[in-house]
Every structure is written in structure tokens, then in C-alpha cells.
Enzyme design. Structure first.
Site, PDB file in Angstrom:
ATOM      1  N   LYS A  86       0.858  -1.180   0.000  1.00 34.18           N
ATOM      2  CA  LYS A  86       0.000   0.000   0.000  1.00 34.18           C
ATOM      3  C   LYS A  86       0.898   1.235   0.000  1.00 34.18           C
ATOM      4  CE  LYS A  86      -3.987   1.375   2.894  1.00 34.18           C
ATOM      5  NZ  LYS A  86      -4.731   0.969   4.120  1.00 34.18           N
ATOM      6  N   SER A 161      -9.386   0.343   3.233  1.00 31.54           N
ATOM      7  CA  SER A 161      -8.655   1.250   2.366  1.00 31.54           C
ATOM      8  C   SER A 161      -7.537   0.605   1.563  1.00 31.54           C
ATOM      9  CB  SER A 161      -8.055   2.385   3.208  1.00 31.54           C
ATOM     10  OG  SER A 161      -7.143   1.870   4.167  1.00 31.54           O
ATOM     11  N   SER A 185      -9.492  -2.020   7.147  1.00 31.78           N
ATOM     12  CA  SER A 185      -8.851  -1.751   5.857  1.00 31.78           C
ATOM     13  C   SER A 185      -8.008  -2.884   5.299  1.00 31.78           C
ATOM     14  CB  SER A 185      -7.999  -0.479   5.946  1.00 31.78           C
ATOM     15  OG  SER A 185      -8.825   0.643   6.067  1.00 31.78           O
TER      16      SER A 185
END
Lengths: 476, 68
Positions: A86, A161, A185
Site C-alpha cells: 500500500k 482502504s 482496511s
């Protein structure tokens, strides 16, 4: 250790299968990397999971990994496997956008401890992955780098996320990806994309060099194909880090050794409050079927009442909103137009929460955790719930930027995951079926603090008797 | 119908934080607060005088699995 491989498409190997095959000399890191790169070239134009692909650097690293093996050098537990992260894990000298316009050109001067540990274990870093702006939405929308699309059905949410993390692992672009989890997330993209995601116990993994969202609830963890992958990955990245004083000094277990398949006598509790409010039938049916799989292996299941959930959900709604509002205050004053609509709207609400209630939420966290453990773990080893209580929504029906009326649908996505962040408990999401539109359904298993070994043992046992985690999205 | 909570809250945020309401979605989000307020009202009185945030780390240790 996994069995010898006979894969026609190397990219379909799980992380541990690939690492073990490289260690045995059955495949090379370079061949595996090329298989992953070929899938990325073919399909990521549709999925949009990568923000930056470090193709040539990865090729050099894979060649070096093969050379090291040929020379008989010691190999790390992730030697030669392609991973990505990420875009909020800092690597000194490399841009880390945090999925935002505001940090589009941000170049950190430090490297995240988790990235250093993955490097030391021999992983090949393929680059940075799409994510919600500043890790602040549960759907996978991103106005600055483009929405990430669910590989199983492109108009649908990936979950967020860690949207690119879930999508890239599901699409077989990488064998593993780093995500972060403050309200779900890791587990949401794992559930919505049909992969395995582990949120460890709060403080289990160092957060040094990781973009902050909410210091009370931020967690670092993997999105992978299998519970075995998660076990090996966690052992690499977990453990105290002097650079993160909040990281736990708790010894790191050999999580993989705990994966015996034996869950006879395991006691599983299913809370009757909260997690099934407004749940879709297809999700409940898949969840119940998953419980039957665990029972067939010798686990017992009981429905229980957990009164403390009321405090968990109310207080849990405060922490990340207030902390997120605080750390974004300068930009919210000076550059509000550089945020997407849904993020500035969400942050704005954080300034409305009185300070005394925030302190109350923090101060009650310990007592509420004790009460929850008494209620849920007094007679049980694990708690089971659906990860997402509804079918996977589309990007359009959760798009607040297009229509503020989508607010409730958007906020509801993280209803089942957020409580475990307030509680700080270890929790895994594993695939347990598909809905009537062909989108994955996730099973969430939570344990006591630092009970990652037991959580992963149950997840692994489930995956020995099911193949949901082996299914590959038909990307064409 | 917008909650009567919204406009005074916007004013309070401007005064205390210097942050302006950025868009219609932010107004909509403030309208979402009454159910949370009701839940927090139900919890009034549960905070003990000696409670403090550090009790969370202590609880993580106290409640961890004894025989993994």
C-alpha cells in the site's frame, strides 16, 4: 512446508508455495516475477491496483535472488517472492503518495521497519499499490489515482482502504501485499476480493515509517492467499521495534508451526448483537455453511450475547475520527480543496466531537476490552462473524463524491470490522463463498490478544476443507 | 430534512478549529450524528474516576491467551 509444485501458471502459487518451490530449486524467482508481470501487463489497466510498478528494480532483485540460491547462500523465508505495498509505507528516497494529491510528491527520508524486515526475508518489492486517500475509506474509491476495481466484477468495490492490496493479490499480480487496518482496511479488501487478510493484535507489528491515520487503532498486516501465507508473513514482520516504542515486546511465535489442521474442541462463539443487523441472506447462508465446515473438523459453535458491543461500537466510532481530524487539521484549514469530497466531509465531522468524549473512549477502552473478553472468551476460543454483512456494493452506489445520499451505504461497509479495532484483537478474514452476483463473501475470526496462532490455525483448518481461496477471478 | 444540529456545529468547528465546512457531503455527514449521540448518552456514567487510556495496554496483556 508446502508440497512440490506443478503449476502451469506460476502466478497462481500462494506466497509460501512459491517461496518453498524457489528454495527447493523447482522454480526461479525470475520466472515467477515474469509470470506476475505478465498478468499485471494484461489486466491492471482494468483493475488499477498499482500506483508505481518498479519493474526493472524487481527484475534485478529477482536475478540476484536466483544467483544467491545458486551460490548456496542462506535464504530467507520469503526468498524470491514478489510482494507490493500500500502506498503509505515509506521507503527512503521513493515517493509515497498515501493515495493523495497532497502527498503526490512526498519523498520520505526513512524506510518503514516492515519493509526492512520483508527485504531481509528475501521478498522482491514490486512497487506501491492503490489505496483510499490517506487510508480513509472502506470502499476503494480514489479521486486522485482512479478507483481500484474488483477483479471479480469491475464495477464493484474492492473494499478499502487497502484496495490495491486486495485486488492485486486476488488478481495474482503479487503473492502478498502489505495493507493497514484502522477500521477494517485489511479485512474488507480481503473479504470483497476473496483473499486472506490478517489484522494482528494492536501493537504486534511496528508502525515506524507508516503513514498515520489514527495512532490508537492503526495496524500493519498482510493480504495473501492462505492462512499459511499470513502465518509466515506475520512471523517476518512482527516483533518489537525500538523505532516504534508502542510496539509490543511479546515474543513472536512460530505461527506456521501452529497450523496443524487440528481444531478438535475449539469453541467458537457467534455474537447475536450487531453483526447481523440488516445482513443479506446470501451472506448469512455462506457464514452458516462456513461454521458447518469448522464443526465438521471438531469445533463447537454457540450463539452468545455480548452486551459490551454497545460500548465497543459507540466508542469505536470516535477514536479514528478525532485522531484523523487532528492530524489533518493544517491541510483542512489550508488546502481543503485538495481532498476528495468524501474525505474532507468525513474529516470535518471529527472536529465536532467533544474532547471529553474522546478521552472517555480512550479511557474506557481497557475496561471494555476486559468486559468483552469475559463475555466472548470466557467459555470460548474464537469469535466468528461475517466480515461484510451485506453483498458487495458497487462503486457507484457508495460514491459520496457523486451523491451525498450514499453516505449511509458508504459508512455501513465497515460496520462488522470496526469493533475489533477498538478492542485491538487479532482477526482474520478468509473467503467463505460467493454471492449471487459472483462477488466473494468473507468469514471473520477473532481471538484474544496475541492469539494470532489460534486464529490462523482455525483459518488454515477451514482452508484445508474448502477451495474458495484457490479460485481465480476471470479477468479474461 | 437537515438536523438542527448541523448549523450550530459548523459554527462551533469554525470557532474552535478554524476549519470551514468543505461541501454538502460534510453537512450530510453531520446529520448522521444523532444516532451516535444517543448511543453515547446511553453510556453516560460508565466512566470511572480512575479510568485512563493506559489501561488498554494493561488489558491487552491481562487478557492475552494463556496457552497459545
Amino acid at each position: 512446508m508446502n508440497a512440490p509444485v506443478d503449476a502451469t501458471d506460476l502466478a497462481t502459487l500462494s506466497m509460501t508455495e512459491a517461496a518453498d518451490a524457489i528454495a527447493r530449486g523447482e522454480i526461479t524467482a525470475s520466472a515467477l516475477l515474469e509470470a506476475c508481470l505478465a498478468r499485471i501487463e494484461a489486466h491492471d489497466g482494468k483493475v488499477n491496483s498499482f500506483i508505481r510498478l518498479d519493474r526493472e528494480e524487481a527484475r534485478e532483485a529477482a536475478a540476484a535472488a536466483d544467483k544467491a540460491r545458486a551460490a548456496g547462500k542462506p535464504l530467507g523465508p520469503l526468498h524470491g517472492v514478489p510482494v507490493a505495498h500500500k502506498d503509505m509505507y515509506y521507503r527512503a528516497g521513493k515517493v509515497s503518495t498515501c493515495g493523495s494529491k497532497i502527498r503526490r510528491d512526498f519523498v520520505p527520508t526513512v524506510t518503514a521497519t516492515v519493509l526492512e524486515r520483508l527485504d531481509a526475508a528475501g521478498a522482491i518489492d514490486l512497487g506501491t499499490l492503490n489505496m483510499a486517500e490517506f487510508a480513509q475509506n472502506p470502499t476503494g474509491h480514489n479521486a486522485h489515482f482512479g478507483d481500484c476495481h474488483n477483479p471479480w466484477n469491475l464495477p464493484y468495490c474492492t473494499g478499502g482502504s487497502s484496495s490495491g492490496s486486495g485486488a492485486s493479490v486476488a488478481a495474482r499480480f503479487v503473492t502478498a501485499a502489505l495493507g493497514s487496518d484502522t477500521g477494517g482496511s485489511i479485512r474488507l479488501p480481503a473479504s470483497l476480493c476473496g483473499v486472506t487478510g490478517l489484522k494482528p493484535t494492536q501493537t504486534r507489528v511496528s508502525r515506524f515509517g507508516v503513514m498515520p491515520l489514527s495512532f490508537s487503532a492503526d495496524n500493519v498486516g498482510p493480504l495473501v492467499r492462505t492462512a499459511r501465507d499470513a502465518a509466515r508473513f506475520l512471523r517476518v514482520v512482527a516483533g518489537h521495534d525500538p523505532k516504534d516504542p508502542t510496539s509490543a515486546r511479546e515474543p513472536v511465535a512460530d505461527y506456521e508451526a501452529a497450523l496443524t489442521g487440528d481444531i478438535r474442541g475449539l469453541r467458537i462463539a457467534v455474537p447475536q448483537q450487531w453483526f447481523f443487523d440488516g445482513a443479506d441472506t446470501v451472506v448469512v447462508d455462506a457464514f452458516e455453511a462456513a461454521l458447518e465446515v469448522l464443526k465438521a473438523r471438531g469445533a463447537t459453535v454457540e450463539r452468545i450475547s455480548v452486551p459490551s458491543l454497545r460500548a465497543v461500537t459507540a466508542y469505536g466510532a470516535l477514536l479514528s475520527r478525532v485522531e484523523g481530524a487532528a492530524i489533518h487539521a493544517n491541510w483542512m484549514r489550508g488546502r481543503p480543496g485538495d481532498y476528495s469530497i468524501h474525505l474532507s466531509a468525513r474529516l470535518f465531522g471529527g472536529y465536532a466531537i467533544p474532547g471529553h468524549l474522546y478521552v472517555e473512549a480512550l479511557s474506557r477502552r481497557g475496561p471494555v476490552l476486559r468486559q468483552f473478553c469475559t463475555e466472548a472468551f470466557g467459555r470460548f476460543d474464537l469469535v466468528a462473524t461475517p466480515t461484510l454483512r451485506t453483498r458487495v456494493p458497487t462503486l457507484a452506489e457508495t460514491d459520496i463524491d457523486a451523491d451525498p445520499q450514499n453516505w449511509s451505504r458508504f459508512m455501513a461497509v465497515s460496520a462488522n470490522t470496526r469493533p475489533f479495532n477498538y478492542l485491538g484483537l487479532p482477526v482474520v478474514s478468509i473467503p467463505c463463498g460467493f454471492d449471487d452476483r459472483g462477488l466473494p463473501i468473507g468469514l471473520q475470526l477473532a481471538g484474544r490478544p496475541f492469539a494470532e496462532a489460534r486464529v490462523l490455525r482455525a483459518a488454515d483448518a477451514f482452508q484445508r476443507d474448502t477451495d474458495w481461496h484457490r479460485r481465480v477471478p476471470p479477468l479474461g | 430534512m437537515e438536523s438542527d444540529l448541523v448549523q450550530p456545529t459548523i459554527e462551533r468547528i469554525r470557532r474552535w478549529s478554524g476549519v470551514e465546512c468543505p461541501n454538502a457531503a460534510a453537512r450530510h455527514g453531520l446529520s448522521d450524528f444523532p444516532p451516535l449521540l444517543a448511543e453515547l448518552e446511553a453510556l453516560r456514567g460508565t466512566l470511572v474516576f480512575e479510568d485512563e487510556p493506559s489501561s488498554f495496554e494493561a488489558a491487552l496483556q491481562a487478557e492475552k491467551e494463556k496457552t497459545p
